[in-house]
Design a protein around this motif. Structure first.
Motif, mmCIF file in Angstrom:
data_model
loop_
_atom_site.group_PDB
_atom_site.id
_atom_site.type_symbol
_atom_site.label_atom_id
_atom_site.label_comp_id
_atom_site.label_asym_id
_atom_site.label_seq_id
_atom_site.Cartn_x
_atom_site.Cartn_y
_atom_site.Cartn_z
ATOM 1 N N THR A 158 -0.898 0.096 -0.635
ATOM 2 C CA THR A 158 0.159 1.049 -0.289
ATOM 3 C C THR A 158 0.096 2.228 -1.245
ATOM 4 O OG1 THR A 158 1.770 -0.174 -1.630
ATOM 5 C CG2 THR A 158 1.683 -0.682 0.725
ATOM 6 N N LEU A 159 0.106 3.416 -0.707
ATOM 7 C CA LEU A 159 -0.013 4.633 -1.509
ATOM 8 C C LEU A 159 1.360 5.046 -2.026
ATOM 9 C CD1 LEU A 159 -2.008 6.824 -2.447
ATOM 10 C CD2 LEU A 159 -1.427 8.097 -0.369
ATOM 11 N N ASN A 160 1.452 5.155 -3.333
ATOM 12 C CA ASN A 160 2.655 5.677 -3.999
ATOM 13 C C ASN A 160 3.924 4.899 -3.685
ATOM 14 O OD1 ASN A 160 1.049 7.694 -5.133
ATOM 15 N ND2 ASN A 160 1.412 9.065 -3.407
ATOM 16 N N ARG A 161 3.783 3.580 -3.608
ATOM 17 C CA ARG A 161 4.977 2.746 -3.400
ATOM 18 C C ARG A 161 4.651 1.287 -3.678
ATOM 19 N NH1 ARG A 161 7.755 3.154 1.778
ATOM 20 N NH2 ARG A 161 9.071 1.543 0.893
ATOM 21 N N GLN A 162 5.692 0.574 -4.084
ATOM 22 C CA GLN A 162 5.664 -0.878 -4.176
ATOM 23 C C GLN A 162 7.023 -1.345 -3.703
ATOM 24 O OE1 GLN A 162 3.057 -3.082 -4.993
ATOM 25 N NE2 GLN A 162 1.975 -1.150 -4.714
ATOM 26 N N GLY A 163 7.077 -1.877 -2.500
ATOM 27 C CA GLY A 163 8.346 -2.325 -1.938
ATOM 28 C C GLY A 163 9.326 -1.176 -1.825
ATOM 29 N N TYR A 164 10.483 -1.342 -2.475
ATOM 30 C CA TYR A 164 11.524 -0.312 -2.410
ATOM 31 C C TYR A 164 11.301 0.818 -3.416
ATOM 32 C CZ TYR A 164 13.922 -3.842 0.330
ATOM 33 O OH TYR A 164 14.242 -4.768 1.292
ATOM 34 N N ASP A 165 10.356 0.641 -4.333
ATOM 35 C CA ASP A 165 10.040 1.685 -5.309
ATOM 36 C C ASP A 165 9.042 2.653 -4.681
ATOM 37 O OD1 ASP A 165 11.636 0.499 -7.279
ATOM 38 O OD2 ASP A 165 9.995 -0.762 -7.998
ATOM 39 N N VAL A 166 9.500 3.890 -4.450
ATOM 40 C CA VAL A 166 8.678 4.875 -3.754
ATOM 41 C C VAL A 166 8.510 6.118 -4.620
ATOM 42 C CG1 VAL A 166 8.486 6.310 -1.679
ATOM 43 C CG2 VAL A 166 9.506 4.043 -1.526
ATOM 44 N N GLY A 167 7.279 6.614 -4.698
ATOM 45 C CA GLY A 167 6.976 7.829 -5.443
ATOM 46 C C GLY A 167 5.678 7.670 -6.208
ATOM 47 N N THR A 168 5.115 8.785 -6.629
ATOM 48 C CA THR A 168 3.841 8.751 -7.350
ATOM 49 C C THR A 168 3.939 7.968 -8.653
ATOM 50 O OG1 THR A 168 4.305 10.874 -8.394
ATOM 51 C CG2 THR A 168 3.015 10.916 -6.350
ATOM 52 N N GLN A 169 5.131 7.866 -9.213
ATOM 53 C CA GLN A 169 5.301 7.117 -10.464
ATOM 54 C C GLN A 169 5.049 5.619 -10.274
ATOM 55 O OE1 GLN A 169 7.689 8.636 -8.701
ATOM 56 N NE2 GLN A 169 9.716 7.755 -9.029
ATOM 57 N N TYR A 170 5.008 5.161 -9.014
ATOM 58 C CA TYR A 170 4.776 3.756 -8.709
ATOM 59 C C TYR A 170 3.392 3.511 -8.108
ATOM 60 C CZ TYR A 170 9.799 3.834 -9.368
ATOM 61 O OH TYR A 170 11.050 4.030 -9.897
ATOM 62 N N ARG A 171 2.501 4.459 -8.267
ATOM 63 C CA ARG A 171 1.163 4.332 -7.668
ATOM 64 C C ARG A 171 0.359 3.198 -8.308
ATOM 65 N NH1 ARG A 171 1.374 9.062 -10.631
ATOM 66 N NH2 ARG A 171 -0.193 9.426 -12.249
ATOM 67 N N SER A 172 -0.566 2.707 -7.530
ATOM 68 C CA SER A 172 -1.521 1.708 -8.008
ATOM 69 C C SER A 172 -2.654 2.473 -8.680
ATOM 70 C CB SER A 172 -2.043 0.883 -6.828
ATOM 71 O OG SER A 172 -2.977 -0.073 -7.259
ATOM 72 N N VAL A 173 -2.799 2.255 -9.990
ATOM 73 C CA VAL A 173 -3.760 3.064 -10.749
ATOM 74 C C VAL A 173 -4.288 2.280 -11.945
ATOM 75 C CG1 VAL A 173 -1.892 4.182 -12.067
ATOM 76 C CG2 VAL A 173 -4.123 5.326 -11.872
ATOM 77 N N MET A 174 -5.560 2.477 -12.222
ATOM 78 C CA MET A 174 -6.223 1.856 -13.368
ATOM 79 C C MET A 174 -6.811 2.987 -14.210
ATOM 80 S SD MET A 174 -8.190 -0.975 -11.042
ATOM 81 C CE MET A 174 -8.411 -2.321 -12.193
ATOM 82 N N TYR A 175 -6.429 3.024 -15.476
ATOM 83 C CA TYR A 175 -6.887 4.087 -16.378
ATOM 84 C C TYR A 175 -7.956 3.534 -17.316
ATOM 85 C CZ TYR A 175 -2.968 6.906 -14.815
ATOM 86 O OH TYR A 175 -2.094 7.639 -14.053
ATOM 87 N N TYR A 176 -9.181 4.045 -17.182
ATOM 88 C CA TYR A 176 -10.270 3.544 -18.016
ATOM 89 C C TYR A 176 -10.438 4.389 -19.277
ATOM 90 C CZ TYR A 176 -13.073 7.232 -15.751
ATOM 91 O OH TYR A 176 -13.546 8.431 -15.282
ATOM 92 N N GLN A 177 -10.962 3.716 -20.320
ATOM 93 C CA GLN A 177 -11.191 4.372 -21.598
ATOM 94 C C GLN A 177 -12.662 4.674 -21.846
ATOM 95 O OE1 GLN A 177 -8.714 2.586 -24.795
ATOM 96 N NE2 GLN A 177 -7.910 1.330 -23.128
ATOM 97 N N ASP A 178 -13.545 4.044 -21.074
ATOM 98 C CA ASP A 178 -14.983 4.275 -21.227
ATOM 99 C C ASP A 178 -15.685 3.867 -19.929
ATOM 100 O OD1 ASP A 178 -15.264 1.424 -21.295
ATOM 101 O OD2 ASP A 178 -15.063 1.434 -23.476
ATOM 102 N N ALA A 179 -16.991 4.108 -19.887
ATOM 103 C CA ALA A 179 -17.764 3.834 -18.672
ATOM 104 C C ALA A 179 -17.762 2.346 -18.322
ATOM 105 C CB ALA A 179 -19.194 4.340 -18.827
ATOM 106 N N ALA A 180 -17.765 1.480 -19.321
ATOM 107 C CA ALA A 180 -17.762 0.040 -19.055
ATOM 108 C C ALA A 180 -16.457 -0.380 -18.367
ATOM 109 C CB ALA A 180 -17.960 -0.741 -20.353
#
Length: 174
Positions: free
Chosen positions: A81-103
Motif C-alpha cells: 500500500t502506497l503511503n498508508r498503513q490501515g487508518y494511518d494515511v500520508g507519506t509519513q507512513y510510507r513503506s521505506v528502507m533507508y540504506y547506509q551503503d551498497a551492501a
C-alpha cells in the motif's frame, strides 16, 4: 553490530516488534527522508515535512541473521500500500528502507524480491539512501511497552505482533 533504518507505517508498531526480537540490541524511533531540518511529531503528522516515521534497529548478527530482521519487517506491515498503513494515511507512513551503503541496499532489494511471494499485489517499498536521522521525542521511544493498554496498541499493534509470532516465534519474546 548492524543498524537498519526502516519505515512501515506508525513507528510504534515496528518499535514494538523489534523490542521483542531476540538479538536486537536497540530500537530508536525517529524521522527521516524529508526537507524539514528539525522535525517533531506534530509537524511530521501534518504530512508537510516529507519525513517518514521510522525506526533504527540495531542488532547482533551473530544472534539474529539480517534476513530474519528484514523478513520480520515485511510481516509487520503491508508493503503493497502506497503511503498508508490501515487508518494511518500520508507519506509519513510510507513503506521505506533507508540504506547506509551498497551492501545494505542490496540486502534490502533482495528482501523485497524474497518477500514478494508472500503478497498478492506488488511491493511498493521505497529503497533509498539514508539522509539525516532525527530521533523522535522520548514519549515515542518504546511506546508499546509503556502503554500496552492504549486502544491503538490493542487494536493495531497486538494483531501485528500475533502475526509475526506465528511466522517467526523462535525470534520473538512472549
Amino acid at each position: 553490530m548492524k543498524t537498519f533504518v526502516l519505515g512501515g507505517g506508525c513507528f510504534w508498531c515496528l518499535d514494538a516488534l523489534y523490542q521483542k526480537t531476540r538479538g536486537v540490541t536497540e530500537v530508536v524511533s525517529g524521522y527521516t527522508g524529508g526537507h524539514t531540518r528539525h522535525p517533531d511529531y506534530d509537524s511530521v503528522c501534518s504530512g508537510m515535512t516529507g519525513h517518514a516515521e521510522v525506526v533504527a534497529v540495531s542488532f547482533d548478527e551473530t544472534v539474529i541473521p539480517e534476513d530474519v530482521v528484514l523478513d520480520l519487517y515485511f510481516v509487520s506491515h503491508d508493503p503493497t500500500t502506497l503511503n498508508r498503513q490501515g487508518y494511518d494515511v500520508g507519506t509519513q507512513y510510507r513503506s521505506v528502507m533507508y540504506y547506509q551503503d551498497a551492501a545494505q541496499q542490496e540486502a534490502f532489494e533482495e528482501a523485497i524480491r524474497r518477500n514478494q511471494a508472500n503478497w498478492k499485489n506488488p511491493i511498493v517499498t521505497e529503497v533509498t539512501r539514508l539522509p539525516e536521522f532525527h530521533v523522535a521525542e522520548d514519549v515515542h521511544q518504546n511506546f508499546y511497552a509503556k502503554h500496552p493498554e492504549q486502544g491503538y496498541c490493542q487494536v493495531i499493534i497486538d494483531p501485528k505482533l500475533s502475526k509475526a509470532r506465528k511466522q517467526h516465534a523462535q525470534w520473538l519474546a512472549a
